[in-house]
Design a protein around this motif. Structure first.
Motif, short mmCIF file in Angstrom:
data_model
loop_
_atom_site.label_atom_id
_atom_site.label_comp_id
_atom_site.label_asym_id
_atom_site.label_seq_id
_atom_site.Cartn_x
_atom_site.Cartn_y
_atom_site.Cartn_z
N VAL A 163 0.87 -1.17 0.00
CA VAL A 163 0.00 0.00 0.00
C VAL A 163 0.90 1.23 0.00
N LEU A 164 0.89 1.96 -1.10
CA LEU A 164 1.77 3.12 -1.25
C LEU A 164 1.15 4.35 -0.62
N ALA A 165 1.96 5.39 -0.45
CA ALA A 165 1.48 6.63 0.14
C ALA A 165 0.33 7.21 -0.68
N ASN A 166 -0.67 7.70 0.01
CA ASN A 166 -1.86 8.33 -0.59
C ASN A 166 -2.75 7.33 -1.30
N ASP A 167 -2.45 6.03 -1.19
CA ASP A 167 -3.30 5.00 -1.80
C ASP A 167 -4.01 4.21 -0.71
N SER A 168 -5.17 3.72 -1.05
CA SER A 168 -5.91 2.86 -0.12
C SER A 168 -5.99 1.44 -0.64
N VAL A 169 -5.70 1.28 -1.93
CA VAL A 169 -5.74 -0.04 -2.57
C VAL A 169 -4.31 -0.52 -2.76
N PRO A 170 -3.99 -1.77 -2.38
CA PRO A 170 -2.63 -2.27 -2.54
C PRO A 170 -2.23 -2.41 -4.01
N THR A 171 -0.95 -2.19 -4.27
CA THR A 171 -0.39 -2.31 -5.61
C THR A 171 0.48 -3.56 -5.68
N GLN A 172 0.34 -4.32 -6.76
CA GLN A 172 1.13 -5.54 -6.91
C GLN A 172 2.58 -5.18 -7.22
N MET A 173 3.50 -5.77 -6.42
CA MET A 173 4.93 -5.51 -6.57
C MET A 173 5.66 -6.63 -7.31
N GLY A 174 5.12 -7.85 -7.22
CA GLY A 174 5.78 -8.97 -7.86
C GLY A 174 5.20 -10.29 -7.40
N GLN A 175 5.70 -11.37 -7.98
CA GLN A 175 5.23 -12.72 -7.69
C GLN A 175 6.40 -13.60 -7.28
N LEU A 176 6.36 -14.13 -6.04
CA LEU A 176 7.41 -15.02 -5.58
C LEU A 176 7.25 -16.40 -6.22
N GLN A 177 8.38 -17.06 -6.42
CA GLN A 177 8.39 -18.43 -6.92
C GLN A 177 9.21 -19.30 -5.99
N LEU A 178 8.91 -20.59 -6.00
CA LEU A 178 9.63 -21.56 -5.17
C LEU A 178 10.21 -22.65 -6.05
N ALA A 179 11.25 -23.29 -5.55
CA ALA A 179 11.89 -24.40 -6.27
C ALA A 179 11.71 -25.68 -5.46
N ARG A 180 11.55 -26.78 -6.16
CA ARG A 180 11.52 -28.09 -5.50
C ARG A 180 12.48 -29.02 -6.23
N PHE A 181 12.90 -30.09 -5.54
CA PHE A 181 13.88 -31.01 -6.08
C PHE A 181 13.40 -32.45 -5.95
N VAL A 182 13.82 -33.28 -6.89
CA VAL A 182 13.46 -34.69 -6.84
C VAL A 182 14.05 -35.34 -5.60
N ASN A 183 15.31 -35.01 -5.28
CA ASN A 183 16.00 -35.57 -4.12
C ASN A 183 16.49 -34.42 -3.25
N LYS A 184 15.68 -33.96 -2.32
CA LYS A 184 16.05 -32.84 -1.47
C LYS A 184 17.27 -33.16 -0.61
N ALA A 185 17.39 -34.42 -0.18
CA ALA A 185 18.51 -34.82 0.68
C ALA A 185 19.84 -34.72 -0.05
N GLY A 186 19.81 -34.63 -1.40
CA GLY A 186 21.04 -34.53 -2.17
C GLY A 186 21.57 -33.13 -2.32
N LEU A 187 20.88 -32.14 -1.75
CA LEU A 187 21.37 -30.76 -1.82
C LEU A 187 22.64 -30.59 -1.00
N GLU A 188 23.51 -29.70 -1.46
CA GLU A 188 24.75 -29.41 -0.76
C GLU A 188 24.54 -28.28 0.23
N SER A 189 25.01 -28.46 1.47
CA SER A 189 24.90 -27.41 2.49
C SER A 189 25.99 -26.37 2.26
N LEU A 190 25.59 -25.11 2.10
CA LEU A 190 26.53 -24.04 1.82
C LEU A 190 26.81 -23.17 3.04
N GLY A 191 26.11 -23.42 4.15
CA GLY A 191 26.19 -22.52 5.30
C GLY A 191 25.25 -21.35 5.09
#
Length: 261
Positions: free
Chosen positions: A160-188
């Motif tokens: 909700v921007l200044a002087n506005d009462s209706v929210p404005t769309q800023m973007g769309q988040l996306q997610l990733a999934r993996f076939v074998n999650k346990a195979g991911l490398e830990s990077l810290g």
């Protein structure tokens, strides 16, 4: 005496087991942390008498042979990617994932990392970044005039921007999934990297495509169970002690043999 070497491999394996458990316990309150467990395999065997060897000219065979093992080794420390508990924070850019997905992070060197840690903030430019200042992908910038920000279960970011009462769309988040999650490398830094074992990321929209949905104002906690870790620690300590006793016993046997001479 081979017993000394065999028992030493057992002590080494349990030492590695305790290291894994201690790391789990140390990260009990780390956001999005996934516990690990140590997995073991026995080593090569010396075939003194092979099963099925012929024992007479009439064709009789040994029903069982004589095999002496060489000990044990740590073969893997896979992560258990089960869902952690979700706790409220009342912070508008804190987001928890309920499901299979990972947030996508742009690293400073141009590579891509993945995380379950949804504690985000705004940079000095208004870009949504993680706790280390790395940009959340796709890059979404919130204007400095925004009075409030909301993230829907579908990953839609609105402000909700200044002087506005209706929210404005800023973007769309996306997610990733993996076939074998346990195979991911830990990077810290609560980050994971893609590997050949994990497979390529499958990008999807929250609340669709099987990546889970989002919960604003919450964070996913570690999936470490303190009772389980303490029980595993006690078992590892006892196994270590028994291997140490084997070494002591083998030493006493060697000492007795020396005295006989």
């Amino acid at each position: 005496m081979k017993a000394l070497y065999i028992a030493s491999t057992g002590m080494s394996a349990q030492e590695r087991n305790v290291e894994v458990i201690s790391n789990n316990i140390a990260n009990m309150r780390t956001t999005g942390f996934k516990r690990q467990r140590a997995e073991f395999q026995d080593l090569l065997y010396q075939q003194i008498t092979r099963a099925g060897s012929q024992t007479s000219d009439q064709g009789t065979n040994l029903p069982a042979g004589v095999e002496i093992g060489s000990g044990v080794r740590t073969v893997a420390t896979p992560r258990i990617m089960s869902q952690g508990s979700v706790e409220p924070t009342e912070k508008e850019l804190d987001v928890a994932i309920r499901g299979e997905g990972f947030f996508i992070i742009n690293m400073p060197d141009g590579t891509t990392a993945y995380t379950r840690d949804g504690s985000f903030d705004r940079s000095d430019q208004g870009t949504i970044v993680n706790s280390s200042g790395y940009e959340l992908q796709p890059g979404i910038t919130i204007p400095g005039t925004a009075k409030s920000v909301s993230i829907s279960p579908d990953g839609l970011v609105e402000a909700v921007l200044a002087n506005d009462s209706v929210p404005t769309q800023m973007g769309q988040l996306q997610l990733a999934r993996f076939v074998n999650k346990a195979g991911l490398e830990s990077l810290g830094d609560n980050l994971f990297g893609e590997t050949a074992a994990s497979g390529a990321p499958q990008i999807g929209t929250p609340n669709a495509d099987g990546v889970g949905d989002l919960l604003e104002g919450y964070l996913e906690m570690s999936n470490v169970n303190s009772v389980t870790e303490i029980a595993d620690l006690i078992a590892a300590q006892r196994a270590y002690e028994m291997n140490a006793r084997v070494i002591s016993g083998a030493d006493e046997m060697m000492q007795s043999t020396t005295q006989l001479r």
